[in-house]
Design a protein around this motif. Sequence first.
Motif, PDB file in Angstrom:
ATOM      1  N   GLY A  24       0.792  -1.225   0.000  1.00  0.00           N
ATOM      2  CA  GLY A  24       0.000   0.000   0.000  1.00  0.00           C
ATOM      3  C   GLY A  24       0.820   1.268   0.000  1.00  0.00           C
ATOM      4  O   GLY A  24       0.317   2.342   0.345  1.00  0.00           O
ATOM      5  N   ARG A  37       4.596   1.781 -13.070  1.00  0.00           N
ATOM      6  CA  ARG A  37       4.477   0.540 -12.317  1.00  0.00           C
ATOM      7  C   ARG A  37       5.864   0.164 -11.792  1.00  0.00           C
ATOM      8  O   ARG A  37       6.754  -0.164 -12.566  1.00  0.00           O
ATOM      9  N   ASN A 104      -3.433  -4.935 -16.474  1.00  0.00           N
ATOM     10  CA  ASN A 104      -3.733  -3.669 -15.801  1.00  0.00           C
ATOM     11  C   ASN A 104      -2.417  -2.987 -15.445  1.00  0.00           C
ATOM     12  O   ASN A 104      -1.886  -3.164 -14.359  1.00  0.00           O
ATOM     13  N   ARG A 137     -10.082 -12.755  -5.746  1.00  0.00           N
ATOM     14  CA  ARG A 137      -9.030 -13.144  -4.797  1.00  0.00           C
ATOM     15  C   ARG A 137      -9.651 -13.617  -3.481  1.00  0.00           C
ATOM     16  O   ARG A 137      -9.102 -13.399  -2.409  1.00  0.00           O
ATOM     17  N   VAL A 174       0.093  -6.095  -7.018  1.00  0.00           N
ATOM     18  CA  VAL A 174      -1.284  -5.971  -6.548  1.00  0.00           C
ATOM     19  C   VAL A 174      -1.360  -5.392  -5.140  1.00  0.00           C
ATOM     20  O   VAL A 174      -2.259  -4.610  -4.827  1.00  0.00           O
ATOM     21  N   GLY A 175      -0.418  -5.740  -4.269  1.00  0.00           N
ATOM     22  CA  GLY A 175      -0.445  -5.214  -2.912  1.00  0.00           C
ATOM     23  C   GLY A 175       0.117  -3.817  -2.778  1.00  0.00           C
ATOM     24  O   GLY A 175      -0.052  -3.169  -1.741  1.00  0.00           O
ATOM     25  N   ASP A 177      -0.091  -1.130  -5.526  1.00  0.00           N
ATOM     26  CA  ASP A 177      -1.009  -0.131  -6.083  1.00  0.00           C
ATOM     27  C   ASP A 177      -2.186  -0.759  -6.815  1.00  0.00           C
ATOM     28  O   ASP A 177      -2.939  -0.059  -7.484  1.00  0.00           O
ATOM     29  N   GLY A 178      -2.336  -2.077  -6.711  1.00  0.00           N
ATOM     30  CA  GLY A 178      -3.466  -2.741  -7.345  1.00  0.00           C
ATOM     31  C   GLY A 178      -3.228  -3.171  -8.775  1.00  0.00           C
ATOM     32  O   GLY A 178      -4.076  -3.836  -9.370  1.00  0.00           O
ATOM     33  N   ASP A 180      -1.282  -5.174 -12.021  1.00  0.00           N
ATOM     34  CA  ASP A 180      -0.756  -6.513 -12.227  1.00  0.00           C
ATOM     35  C   ASP A 180       0.764  -6.511 -12.070  1.00  0.00           C
ATOM     36  O   ASP A 180       1.433  -5.501 -12.365  1.00  0.00           O
TER      37      ASP A 180
END
Length: 247
Positions: A24, A37, A104, A137, A174-175, A177-178, A180
Amino acid sequence: MSHADHDWIVFHRVRFAEPVDGLGNPFPGPKSAAAWRFYPASQLSEDNMRNFNNDEWGGFGIYPNREAAQAVFDVPEAHLSFLADPVEAYHALIAPYAHHGEVNWRGETLANDTFAVAKEDPGGPLVVFTSAGFEGRGPEDAERIVAFLHGVYAVQDYYAGLPGNIRQAVYSGVGVDGGDGITVSLWQNDAAMMQAAYKPGEHRGQMDNHKKTSRMDRSSFTRARIIASKGSWKGCNPVSEIERVAV
């Protein structure tokens, strides 16, 4: 090839003196990036899920033209505040020439449209980015996600043992910023990549398993060329390793 006829990538791989927890807590990217990313190297925790606390981080910015990408590649420290801290850093200016699948990486899942690719292969050292993602998930997805993760690490170990593979890594998003996650692999030549990915072996076996059991809901691959690079990844610039063997 004009500077504006496709997207450009600037890839960064860094190693910090101590692990950095990315759960996060994404690092901000360059303001000129159309998408950013950047994630910690992926490791499995004791509960067989990904751990987002690592001293190695990697990922990329996506840019609409070479000028924007070149400016970040030339002086990455001016665009990325975290570059004051790493004990090792590597940067590569990259031109994508093939892209397929759903991923994503731009804040939403796009199909075959995440990168505008070069109309012609520009040539140069080959780097491949892949991704996988899940729509659900929940507890009912845990078994297939764990099986998928173990498969990813099996492929990475397999690649690492091949003479034609120069570098490989998995970065989990994913943990953070959400988005892939990202796998990246650098290759001695195209033939080495094609042999490793599509001929009988660990990667081919894992893909066959996916077809039987649907271990992921979406995936993508992007083939690209390193146009310029600098810095160090595991002690040297990996492009120099490619060039030494090619001579």
